[in-house]
Scaffold this motif. Structure first.
Motif, PDB file in Angstrom:
ATOM      1  N   TYR A  42       0.872  -1.162   0.000  1.00  0.00           N
ATOM      2  CA  TYR A  42       0.000   0.000   0.000  1.00  0.00           C
ATOM      3  C   TYR A  42       0.910   1.212   0.000  1.00  0.00           C
ATOM      4  O   TYR A  42       1.920   1.224   0.708  1.00  0.00           O
ATOM      5  CB  TYR A  42      -0.873  -0.023   1.256  1.00  0.00           C
ATOM      6  N   GLU A  43       0.624   2.208  -0.787  1.00  0.00           N
ATOM      7  CA  GLU A  43       1.492   3.374  -0.876  1.00  0.00           C
ATOM      8  C   GLU A  43       0.702   4.645  -0.590  1.00  0.00           C
ATOM      9  O   GLU A  43      -0.485   4.731  -0.859  1.00  0.00           O
ATOM     10  CB  GLU A  43       2.144   3.446  -2.255  1.00  0.00           C
ATOM     11  N   TRP A  44       1.431   5.616  -0.052  1.00  0.00           N
ATOM     12  CA  TRP A  44       0.870   6.925   0.271  1.00  0.00           C
ATOM     13  C   TRP A  44       1.832   7.965  -0.282  1.00  0.00           C
ATOM     14  O   TRP A  44       3.048   7.861  -0.064  1.00  0.00           O
ATOM     15  CB  TRP A  44       0.733   7.051   1.783  1.00  0.00           C
ATOM     16  N   GLU A  70      -3.465   7.832  -1.720  1.00  0.00           N
ATOM     17  CA  GLU A  70      -3.102   6.532  -1.169  1.00  0.00           C
ATOM     18  C   GLU A  70      -3.791   5.481  -2.010  1.00  0.00           C
ATOM     19  O   GLU A  70      -4.894   5.688  -2.503  1.00  0.00           O
ATOM     20  CB  GLU A  70      -3.468   6.418   0.306  1.00  0.00           C
TER      21      GLU A  70
END
Length: 191
Positions: free
Chosen positions: A123-125, A151
């Motif tokens: 998961y990326e932000w 996100e």
């Protein structure tokens, strides 16, 4: 310093602290509820200190537990990282340990690029500090400006980079799964 080294220093520290305060073992026993013999064995090193013994002693002496244990002083908290240039981007690691949440400050130069979406576990932000960041996520494309965040699940094909209008500076955070190598995603079928 090893755990054994730290624990071996507790007894003498306890004795020194008690004597400096001119407190008898009997008086300390009465305040803490710990027997005189246990206090004596702690001070002589014949009994290993435990949290349930040290907490009442720290409270009786009105000192933080760190003072009884002799915890090392907290070091310089600043993260001094060297920039990493990868694929024309400059990354500054903002976290020091491998694994867990990873944070980077990234500078993407002004350039025109054809998006090449990739996927990976995690998961990326993203948070844009300055400039404008082009984000392709699945079949959606958005442009993020300074102060905006995004996100997303990184299993969705994604790509981000410069809009071609100028450089962009942003923060990127991702979990341990995000450290895996990117796998090329199949291009979306064109209609």
């Amino acid at each position: 310093m090893s755990t054994d080294d730290v624990l071996s220093g507790v007894g003498p520290r306890l004795r020194r602290m008690r004597k400096e305060r001119e407190v008898t073992l009997a008086a300390l026993s009465e305040v803490t509820g710990i027997s005189v013999s246990t206090l004596s064995r702690l001070e002589s090193g014949l009994r290993k200190p435990s949290l349930e013994l040290l907490l009442p002693i720290a409270q009786a002496h009105k000192v933080p537990l760190d003072e009884l244990v002799g915890a090392p002083p907290v070091g310089d908290p600043r993260v001094r990282s060297k920039p990493i240039v990868r694929g024309g981007r400059t990354h500054w690691p903002l976290t020091r340990r491998p694994g867990g949440l990873q944070a980077f400050k990234v500078l993407e130069p002004q350039r025109d690029q054809e998006p090449d979406p990739r996927t990976h576990e995690g998961y990326e932000w993203l948070y844009v500090l300055s400039g404008r960041l082009r984000l392709v996520l699945g079949e959606q494309e958005v442009v993020l400006s300074a102060g905006e965040a995004a996100e997303f699940d990184t299993r969705v094909p994604h790509w981000f980079g410069s809009t071609g209008e100028g450089p962009v500076e942003f923060l990127s955070l991702f979990g341990p799964q995000g450290e895996r190598m990117h796998v090329r995603a199949r291009p979306a079928s064109k209609k």
